[in-house]
Enzyme design. Sequence first.
Site, PDB file in Angstrom:
ATOM      1  N   ASN A  18       0.841  -1.211   0.000  1.00  0.00           N
ATOM      2  CA  ASN A  18       0.000   0.000   0.000  1.00  0.00           C
ATOM      3  C   ASN A  18       0.863   1.243   0.000  1.00  0.00           C
ATOM      4  O   ASN A  18       2.033   1.198   0.382  1.00  0.00           O
ATOM      5  CB  ASN A  18      -0.863   0.088   1.279  1.00  0.00           C
ATOM      6  CG  ASN A  18      -1.901  -1.005   1.371  1.00  0.00           C
ATOM      7  OD1 ASN A  18      -2.331  -1.564   0.379  1.00  0.00           O
ATOM      8  ND2 ASN A  18      -2.298  -1.324   2.596  1.00  0.00           N
ATOM      9  N   LYS A  47       0.510  -4.040   5.103  1.00  0.00           N
ATOM     10  CA  LYS A  47       0.969  -4.981   6.133  1.00  0.00           C
ATOM     11  C   LYS A  47       1.991  -5.962   5.569  1.00  0.00           C
ATOM     12  O   LYS A  47       2.995  -6.277   6.218  1.00  0.00           O
ATOM     13  CB  LYS A  47      -0.220  -5.734   6.725  1.00  0.00           C
ATOM     14  CG  LYS A  47      -1.105  -4.804   7.551  1.00  0.00           C
ATOM     15  CD  LYS A  47      -2.197  -5.528   8.280  1.00  0.00           C
ATOM     16  CE  LYS A  47      -3.258  -4.555   8.771  1.00  0.00           C
ATOM     17  NZ  LYS A  47      -2.754  -3.474   9.632  1.00  0.00           N
ATOM     18  N   ASN A 189      -4.006  -9.141  17.040  1.00  0.00           N
ATOM     19  CA  ASN A 189      -3.950  -8.106  18.077  1.00  0.00           C
ATOM     20  C   ASN A 189      -5.206  -8.268  18.938  1.00  0.00           C
ATOM     21  O   ASN A 189      -5.989  -9.214  18.759  1.00  0.00           O
ATOM     22  CB  ASN A 189      -3.787  -6.704  17.477  1.00  0.00           C
ATOM     23  CG  ASN A 189      -5.015  -6.219  16.714  1.00  0.00           C
ATOM     24  OD1 ASN A 189      -6.067  -6.854  16.741  1.00  0.00           O
ATOM     25  ND2 ASN A 189      -4.882  -5.105  16.031  1.00  0.00           N
ATOM     26  N   THR A 225      -1.077  -9.855  20.550  1.00  0.00           N
ATOM     27  CA  THR A 225      -0.320  -8.637  20.864  1.00  0.00           C
ATOM     28  C   THR A 225      -1.241  -7.658  21.577  1.00  0.00           C
ATOM     29  O   THR A 225      -2.418  -7.500  21.229  1.00  0.00           O
ATOM     30  CB  THR A 225       0.291  -8.000  19.597  1.00  0.00           C
ATOM     31  OG1 THR A 225      -0.747  -7.600  18.720  1.00  0.00           O
ATOM     32  CG2 THR A 225       1.229  -8.960  18.892  1.00  0.00           C
ATOM     33  N   GLY A 227      -0.472  -4.215  22.442  1.00  0.00           N
ATOM     34  CA  GLY A 227       0.025  -2.844  22.411  1.00  0.00           C
ATOM     35  C   GLY A 227       1.092  -2.605  23.455  1.00  0.00           C
ATOM     36  O   GLY A 227       2.014  -3.418  23.614  1.00  0.00           O
ATOM     37  N   GLY A 230       2.397  -5.457  25.777  1.00  0.00           N
ATOM     38  CA  GLY A 230       3.248  -6.566  25.335  1.00  0.00           C
ATOM     39  C   GLY A 230       2.474  -7.624  24.586  1.00  0.00           C
ATOM     40  O   GLY A 230       1.678  -7.305  23.699  1.00  0.00           O
ATOM     41  N   ASP A 257       3.179  -4.998  12.557  1.00  0.00           N
ATOM     42  CA  ASP A 257       3.932  -5.561  11.418  1.00  0.00           C
ATOM     43  C   ASP A 257       5.380  -5.827  11.806  1.00  0.00           C
ATOM     44  O   ASP A 257       5.952  -6.856  11.434  1.00  0.00           O
ATOM     45  CB  ASP A 257       3.880  -4.603  10.222  1.00  0.00           C
ATOM     46  CG  ASP A 257       2.452  -4.418   9.724  1.00  0.00           C
ATOM     47  OD1 ASP A 257       1.646  -5.338   9.923  1.00  0.00           O
ATOM     48  OD2 ASP A 257       2.158  -3.346   9.169  1.00  0.00           O
TER      49      ASP A 257
HETATM   50  P1  ATP Z   1      -0.778  -1.477  14.653  1.00  0.00           P
HETATM   51  O1  ATP Z   1      -2.107  -1.781  14.020  1.00  0.00           O
HETATM   52  O2  ATP Z   1      -0.759  -0.155  15.399  1.00  0.00           O
HETATM   53  O3  ATP Z   1       0.373  -1.685  13.767  1.00  0.00           O
HETATM   54  P2  ATP Z   1      -1.379  -3.804  16.180  1.00  0.00           P
HETATM   55  O4  ATP Z   1      -2.714  -3.393  16.690  1.00  0.00           O
HETATM   56  O5  ATP Z   1      -1.314  -4.801  15.092  1.00  0.00           O
HETATM   57  O6  ATP Z   1      -0.519  -2.532  15.815  1.00  0.00           O
HETATM   58  P3  ATP Z   1      -0.358  -3.913  18.863  1.00  0.00           P
HETATM   59  O7  ATP Z   1      -0.840  -5.009  19.736  1.00  0.00           O
HETATM   60  O8  ATP Z   1      -0.900  -2.545  19.110  1.00  0.00           O
HETATM   61  O9  ATP Z   1      -0.507  -4.403  17.351  1.00  0.00           O
HETATM   62  O10 ATP Z   1       1.238  -3.795  18.983  1.00  0.00           O
HETATM   63  C1  ATP Z   1       2.099  -4.824  18.525  1.00  0.00           C
HETATM   64  C2  ATP Z   1       3.315  -4.891  19.416  1.00  0.00           C
HETATM   65  O11 ATP Z   1       4.022  -3.639  19.325  1.00  0.00           O
HETATM   66  C3  ATP Z   1       3.022  -5.071  20.902  1.00  0.00           C
HETATM   67  O12 ATP Z   1       2.857  -6.437  21.223  1.00  0.00           O
HETATM   68  C4  ATP Z   1       4.275  -4.465  21.520  1.00  0.00           C
HETATM   69  O13 ATP Z   1       5.355  -5.384  21.441  1.00  0.00           O
HETATM   70  C5  ATP Z   1       4.579  -3.316  20.573  1.00  0.00           C
HETATM   71  N1  ATP Z   1       3.966  -2.053  21.022  1.00  0.00           N
HETATM   72  C6  ATP Z   1       2.825  -1.482  20.562  1.00  0.00           C
HETATM   73  N2  ATP Z   1       2.552  -0.318  21.198  1.00  0.00           N
HETATM   74  C7  ATP Z   1       3.569  -0.150  22.066  1.00  0.00           C
HETATM   75  C8  ATP Z   1       3.904   0.890  23.027  1.00  0.00           C
HETATM   76  N3  ATP Z   1       3.122   1.966  23.190  1.00  0.00           N
HETATM   77  N4  ATP Z   1       5.041   0.733  23.745  1.00  0.00           N
HETATM   78  C9  ATP Z   1       5.858  -0.350  23.578  1.00  0.00           C
HETATM   79  N5  ATP Z   1       5.597  -1.340  22.693  1.00  0.00           N
HETATM   80  C10 ATP Z   1       4.481  -1.250  21.947  1.00  0.00           C
HETATM   81  O1  RIB Z   2      -0.208  -2.168   9.804  1.00  0.00           O
HETATM   82  C1  RIB Z   2      -0.051  -0.898   9.253  1.00  0.00           C
HETATM   83  C2  RIB Z   2      -0.419  -0.943   7.787  1.00  0.00           C
HETATM   84  O2  RIB Z   2      -1.786  -1.255   7.670  1.00  0.00           O
HETATM   85  C3  RIB Z   2      -0.251   0.382   7.072  1.00  0.00           C
HETATM   86  O3  RIB Z   2       1.037   0.551   6.524  1.00  0.00           O
HETATM   87  C4  RIB Z   2      -1.371   0.358   6.050  1.00  0.00           C
HETATM   88  O4  RIB Z   2      -0.927   0.328   4.721  1.00  0.00           O
HETATM   89  C5  RIB Z   2      -2.236  -0.859   6.400  1.00  0.00           C
HETATM   90  O5  RIB Z   2      -1.999  -1.916   5.557  1.00  0.00           O
END
Ligand code: ATP
Ligand code: RIB
Length: 305
Positions: A18, A47, A189, A225, A227, A230, A257
């Site tokens: 993307n 992604k 997540n 995951t 955020g 952890g 990712d």
């Molecule tokens: P996104 O969609 O924002 O890319 P996600 O929703 O797929 O993320 P999350 O569970 O939010 O995934 O985050 C993935 C990993 O990134 C977490 O397990 C952690 O290791 C790390 N992480 C995310 N946010 C934080 C933070 N604020 N501080 C430290 N580590 C973080």
């Molecule tokens: O996980 C983040 C990604 O989700 C962005 O780069 C966007 O392109 C969407 O695919």
Amino acid sequence: METVSIHKPKVVVIGSCNTDMVVKANRLPVPGETVLGGTFYMNPGGKGANQAIAASRLGAEVTFISKIGYDLFGLQALEIYKSEKINTEFIFTDQKSPSGVALISVDSFGENSIIVAPGASRSLSIEDINKAEEKIREADIILMQLEVPIETAEYAATIANKYNKKVILNPAPTLSNAFLRNIHTILPNRIEAEMLSGIKVMDIESAHRAAKTIGDKGIENVVITLGKDGAYVKEKDKYAMIPAKQVETIDTTGAGDVFCGAFSVCLSEKHSLTEAVEFANAAAAIAVTRIGAQSAIPYKMEVTL
Ligand code: ATP
Ligand code: RIB
């Protein structure tokens, strides 16, 4: 944990490409509302692409199977992947669709909301996977998400299983009926875990129940995951919470990712699932301190446990 190996592990990533259109604002708009934001950024994303670049920067030999449109965004992305030392032999071109685009808003806490127009990613087909079968056979790990058609991802998992390869599925974006056959580890997540289990993940106890429920559908390993908290891990019949690193959060876009890419590289280097999660937490924590998706991905030498 020593993550240096003489032979680079081979990771095949199957997923989307993307271009991200990003605006940062104090807060995300509610439905019907307009908010004034800050500067507009146009960044490479997707992604699939983010995870491929993460795996490459973190030490793997990466083949990326994807589909772009015949347009500037697609061609620019292709150049980026080459500069990231990714094998682009199996990035196909759809002459009829535009390359994928994501509209991303980021708030002052670094949290985001994203809408993806998948474009050419939607036409990544079973035939495309067949063309890349040899690469799947040679790989140590296959990593995929669901910004490509689910039938294509499911078929790729079947091919991988034929060659006894570990398949890591990041069931993103949110999807409740993700296929669960031929998967070694599923990496949802919080929201995706709720969609898969029907359990709202709010704390360790609910994460445990969600991981168990997802596992009971026939998957040995589940990594949810969480955020900044952890990740909650189910490895066969062992369960553990593995905390994130405490960092100053600027932009969480692509944190998941980086986690998936890092996890896959570490696991393909024959580390344990727990070690792979610790490494992934450390890599993703670096990414959230930087703006953008691909621009935030760390290199191996930056990641310390
Ligand atoms: P996104 O969609 O924002 O890319 P996600 O929703 O797929 O993320 P999350 O569970 O939010 O995934 O985050 C993935 C990993 O990134 C977490 O397990 C952690 O290791 C790390 N992480 C995310 N946010 C934080 C933070 N604020 N501080 C430290 N580590 C973080
Ligand atoms: O996980 C983040 C990604 O989700 C962005 O780069 C966007 O392109 C969407 O695919």
